[in-house]
Design a protein around this motif. Structure first.
Motif, PDB file in Angstrom:
ATOM      1  N   VAL A  32       0.842  -1.195   0.000  1.00 49.91           N
ATOM      2  CA  VAL A  32       0.000   0.000   0.000  1.00 49.91           C
ATOM      3  C   VAL A  32       0.878   1.247   0.000  1.00 49.91           C
ATOM      4  CG1 VAL A  32      -1.827   1.241   1.219  1.00 49.91           C
ATOM      5  CG2 VAL A  32      -1.738  -1.269   1.327  1.00 49.91           C
ATOM      6  N   HIS A  33       0.504   2.227  -0.816  1.00 49.96           N
ATOM      7  CA  HIS A  33       1.220   3.500  -0.860  1.00 49.96           C
ATOM      8  C   HIS A  33       0.223   4.625  -0.614  1.00 49.96           C
ATOM      9  CE1 HIS A  33       4.383   6.343  -2.038  1.00 49.96           C
ATOM     10  NE2 HIS A  33       3.428   7.019  -2.642  1.00 49.96           N
ATOM     11  N   GLY A  34       0.567   5.543   0.308  1.00 49.40           N
ATOM     12  CA  GLY A  34      -0.331   6.652   0.593  1.00 49.40           C
ATOM     13  C   GLY A  34       0.403   7.842   1.158  1.00 49.40           C
ATOM     14  N   SER A  35      -0.342   8.918   1.409  1.00 48.59           N
ATOM     15  CA  SER A  35       0.267  10.111   1.986  1.00 48.59           C
ATOM     16  C   SER A  35       0.672   9.831   3.425  1.00 48.59           C
ATOM     17  CB  SER A  35      -0.707  11.290   1.934  1.00 48.59           C
ATOM     18  OG  SER A  35      -1.642  11.205   2.995  1.00 48.59           O
ATOM     19  N   ILE A  36       1.705  10.526   3.881  1.00 41.01           N
ATOM     20  CA  ILE A  36       2.207  10.315   5.233  1.00 41.01           C
ATOM     21  C   ILE A  36       1.142  10.674   6.264  1.00 41.01           C
ATOM     22  CG2 ILE A  36       3.274  12.611   5.283  1.00 41.01           C
ATOM     23  CD1 ILE A  36       4.548   9.409   7.058  1.00 41.01           C
ATOM     24  N   SER A  37       0.371  11.735   6.023  1.00 39.31           N
ATOM     25  CA  SER A  37      -0.647  12.150   6.995  1.00 39.31           C
ATOM     26  C   SER A  37      -1.771  11.123   7.072  1.00 39.31           C
ATOM     27  CB  SER A  37      -1.217  13.518   6.613  1.00 39.31           C
ATOM     28  OG  SER A  37      -0.214  14.507   6.673  1.00 39.31           O
ATOM     29  N   TYR A  38      -2.300  10.711   5.927  1.00 34.47           N
ATOM     30  CA  TYR A  38      -3.390   9.733   5.921  1.00 34.47           C
ATOM     31  C   TYR A  38      -2.925   8.421   6.553  1.00 34.47           C
ATOM     32  CZ  TYR A  38      -6.960   6.498   4.398  1.00 34.47           C
ATOM     33  OH  TYR A  38      -7.941   5.541   4.391  1.00 34.47           O
ATOM     34  N   THR A  39      -1.748   7.982   6.172  1.00 34.87           N
ATOM     35  CA  THR A  39      -1.264   6.691   6.662  1.00 34.87           C
ATOM     36  C   THR A  39      -1.034   6.706   8.166  1.00 34.87           C
ATOM     37  OG1 THR A  39      -0.203   6.298   4.521  1.00 34.87           O
ATOM     38  CG2 THR A  39       0.521   4.941   6.361  1.00 34.87           C
ATOM     39  N   ALA A  40      -0.416   7.783   8.659  1.00 39.88           N
ATOM     40  CA  ALA A  40      -0.102   7.849  10.087  1.00 39.88           C
ATOM     41  C   ALA A  40      -1.332   8.095  10.945  1.00 39.88           C
ATOM     42  CB  ALA A  40       0.934   8.942  10.331  1.00 39.88           C
ATOM     43  N   LEU A  41      -2.260   8.926  10.463  1.00 45.28           N
ATOM     44  CA  LEU A  41      -3.360   9.377  11.305  1.00 45.28           C
ATOM     45  C   LEU A  41      -4.647   8.574  11.144  1.00 45.28           C
ATOM     46  CD1 LEU A  41      -2.778  13.198  10.785  1.00 45.28           C
ATOM     47  CD2 LEU A  41      -2.181  11.855  12.808  1.00 45.28           C
ATOM     48  N   ILE A  42      -4.843   7.931  10.005  1.00 46.40           N
ATOM     49  CA  ILE A  42      -6.078   7.188   9.772  1.00 46.40           C
ATOM     50  C   ILE A  42      -5.821   5.694   9.611  1.00 46.40           C
ATOM     51  CG2 ILE A  42      -8.031   6.885   8.210  1.00 46.40           C
ATOM     52  CD1 ILE A  42      -7.958   9.830   7.623  1.00 46.40           C
ATOM     53  N   LEU A  43      -4.920   5.341   8.698  1.00 42.84           N
ATOM     54  CA  LEU A  43      -4.731   3.920   8.391  1.00 42.84           C
ATOM     55  C   LEU A  43      -4.003   3.162   9.492  1.00 42.84           C
ATOM     56  CD1 LEU A  43      -4.943   1.535   6.496  1.00 42.84           C
ATOM     57  CD2 LEU A  43      -2.899   2.354   5.299  1.00 42.84           C
TER      58      LEU A  43
ATOM     59  N   SER B 292      -0.240  17.672   6.809  1.00 41.77           N
ATOM     60  CA  SER B 292      -1.110  17.863   7.971  1.00 41.77           C
ATOM     61  C   SER B 292      -0.475  17.289   9.221  1.00 41.77           C
ATOM     62  CB  SER B 292      -2.469  17.203   7.718  1.00 41.77           C
ATOM     63  OG  SER B 292      -3.148  17.817   6.650  1.00 41.77           O
ATOM     64  N   LEU B 293       0.224  16.176   9.071  1.00 42.77           N
ATOM     65  CA  LEU B 293       0.858  15.544  10.227  1.00 42.77           C
ATOM     66  C   LEU B 293       1.860  16.487  10.883  1.00 42.77           C
ATOM     67  CD1 LEU B 293       1.366  13.039  11.978  1.00 42.77           C
ATOM     68  CD2 LEU B 293       3.057  12.302  10.285  1.00 42.77           C
ATOM     69  N   ILE B 294       2.708  17.136  10.088  1.00 44.14           N
ATOM     70  CA  ILE B 294       3.686  18.068  10.644  1.00 44.14           C
ATOM     71  C   ILE B 294       2.991  19.289  11.232  1.00 44.14           C
ATOM     72  CG2 ILE B 294       5.636  19.566  10.086  1.00 44.14           C
ATOM     73  CD1 ILE B 294       6.261  16.563  10.177  1.00 44.14           C
ATOM     74  N   ALA B 295       1.971  19.779  10.561  1.00 45.18           N
ATOM     75  CA  ALA B 295       1.234  20.934  11.086  1.00 45.18           C
ATOM     76  C   ALA B 295       0.622  20.606  12.448  1.00 45.18           C
ATOM     77  CB  ALA B 295       0.144  21.342  10.101  1.00 45.18           C
TER      78      ALA B 295
ATOM     79  N   ILE C 172       3.228  20.708  15.142  1.00 47.29           N
ATOM     80  CA  ILE C 172       3.576  22.093  15.492  1.00 47.29           C
ATOM     81  C   ILE C 172       2.507  22.682  16.415  1.00 47.29           C
ATOM     82  CG2 ILE C 172       3.913  24.429  14.597  1.00 47.29           C
ATOM     83  CD1 ILE C 172       5.011  23.146  12.025  1.00 47.29           C
ATOM     84  N   LEU C 173       1.255  22.471  16.063  1.00 46.82           N
ATOM     85  CA  LEU C 173       0.151  22.991  16.854  1.00 46.82           C
ATOM     86  C   LEU C 173       0.135  22.390  18.257  1.00 46.82           C
ATOM     87  CD1 LEU C 173      -2.664  22.813  14.156  1.00 46.82           C
ATOM     88  CD2 LEU C 173      -1.368  24.831  14.843  1.00 46.82           C
ATOM     89  N   ALA C 174       0.377  21.086  18.339  1.00 48.51           N
ATOM     90  CA  ALA C 174       0.374  20.413  19.637  1.00 48.51           C
ATOM     91  C   ALA C 174       1.499  20.914  20.531  1.00 48.51           C
ATOM     92  CB  ALA C 174       0.486  18.903  19.447  1.00 48.51           C
TER      93      ALA C 174
END
Length: 295
Positions: free
Chosen positions: A97-108, A222-225, A228-230
């Motif tokens: 599976v290949h996906g965006s870093i944000s989707y993969t880390a936060l959802i999948l 989004s993951l990096i953002a 930063i926010l946290a």
């Protein structure tokens, strides 16, 4: 010395090192202790180094023997895994599976244990990228791509519409009190590269002046953002699917009621012409159902 030692010598060494005994190694290998001793001796002669110290009762590895035993044991273990995986009666199946870093880390990633529980015989191998343009890697079975869904592939499944919310650290929100408004947080915007226009669209929906994002922090995902926010800096306009865990854990708050519909979303894509494999179908159906059951 240029030739790799004979595999039977290495096998005798591996088993003897594990047992610290030529006799026990002989029992496991179905040989005599003398035969094991001879194979170890031939290996030591080939290497020009002593691997075991012979004691009155048993043997122990030398320092060099210890150093050599680790990679040899790892090599045999990898050969065993490969043989079992490829030729075993209950061999594992794999989906790449290949996906965006944000989707993969936060959802999948947080949901993969559920897939494994339902399909313990299927391994999922994941690769990620910040941007999810079409990949040319023919070993990829499934792509999770972000966009409008207007690509040339025929096997495209929509994973649901996206809406974004403004989030920030609780301490940032507390500075503005209970009457916090979009205009309070907008000057502290941390836009995501490629989605900078979202802040202007939200301002337009709310009928207020759009914030300037020039010269401020920017994040490439989004993951990096969110990280930063946290950490206590700025405000972000980020997909609710991505912010959910941060809100549940109290790392961030969403002080505004308005949610911005996003024009792009995630799609599940399988390559045209790829052979039909049950494990790929099972993974795709599971991921699709996971999104639509959550709606």
């Amino acid at each position: 010395m240029s030739k790799i030692p004979h595999v039977t010598w290495l096998r005798a060494f591996d088993v003897a090192a594990r047992h610290s005994s030529f006799s026990s190694a002989a029992t496991e290998l179905g040989l005599t202790p003398a035969a094991v001793s001879q194979q170890i001796k031939l290996l030591e002669q080939h290497l020009g180094a002593q691997l075991f110290k012979r004691l009155p009762r048993g043997v122990v590895l030398t320092d060099l023997g210890h150093a050599y035993a680790q990679p040899i044991r790892k090599s045999f273990a990898e050969m065993q895994d490969a043989t079992t995986g490829l030729f075993g009666t209950h061999r594992k199946r794999r989906v790449r599976v290949h996906g965006s870093i944000s989707y993969t880390a936060l959802i999948l990633a947080p949901k993969l244990s559920e897939f494994h529980a339902a399909h313990p015989d299927i391994d999922v191998q994941i690769t990620t990228a910040v941007w999810t343009e079409r990949v040319e890697d023919h070993t990829v079975d499934v792509e999770i791509r972000y966009g409008h869904g207007d690509w040339e592939e025929s096997n495209i499944r929509h994973l649901g519409h996206q809406v974004a919310e403004v989030v920030c650290h609780p301490d940032v929100a507390a500075k503005f009190g209970t009457g916090i408004a979009f205009q309070d947080l907008a000057p502290h915007a941390i836009p995501i590269i490629g989605s900078e226009a979202d802040w202007g669209k939200m301002a337009e929906h709310l009928g207020v002046q759009a914030p300037s994002t020039a010269g401020r922090f920017k994040a490439d995902s989004s993951l990096i953002a969110l990280q930063i926010l946290a950490g206590g800096t700025g405000a972000g306009l980020i997909s609710c699917d991505f912010t959910k865990r941060y809100l549940e854990q109290g790392q961030l708050v969403s002080p505004l009621e308005f949610r911005l519909p996003l024009p792009r979303s995630f799609f599940l894509i399988t390559p045209d012409g790829a052979p039909a494999r049950p494990e790929v179908t099972q993974f795709c159906d599971w991921l699709y159902d996971m999104h639509h059951e959550a709606i």
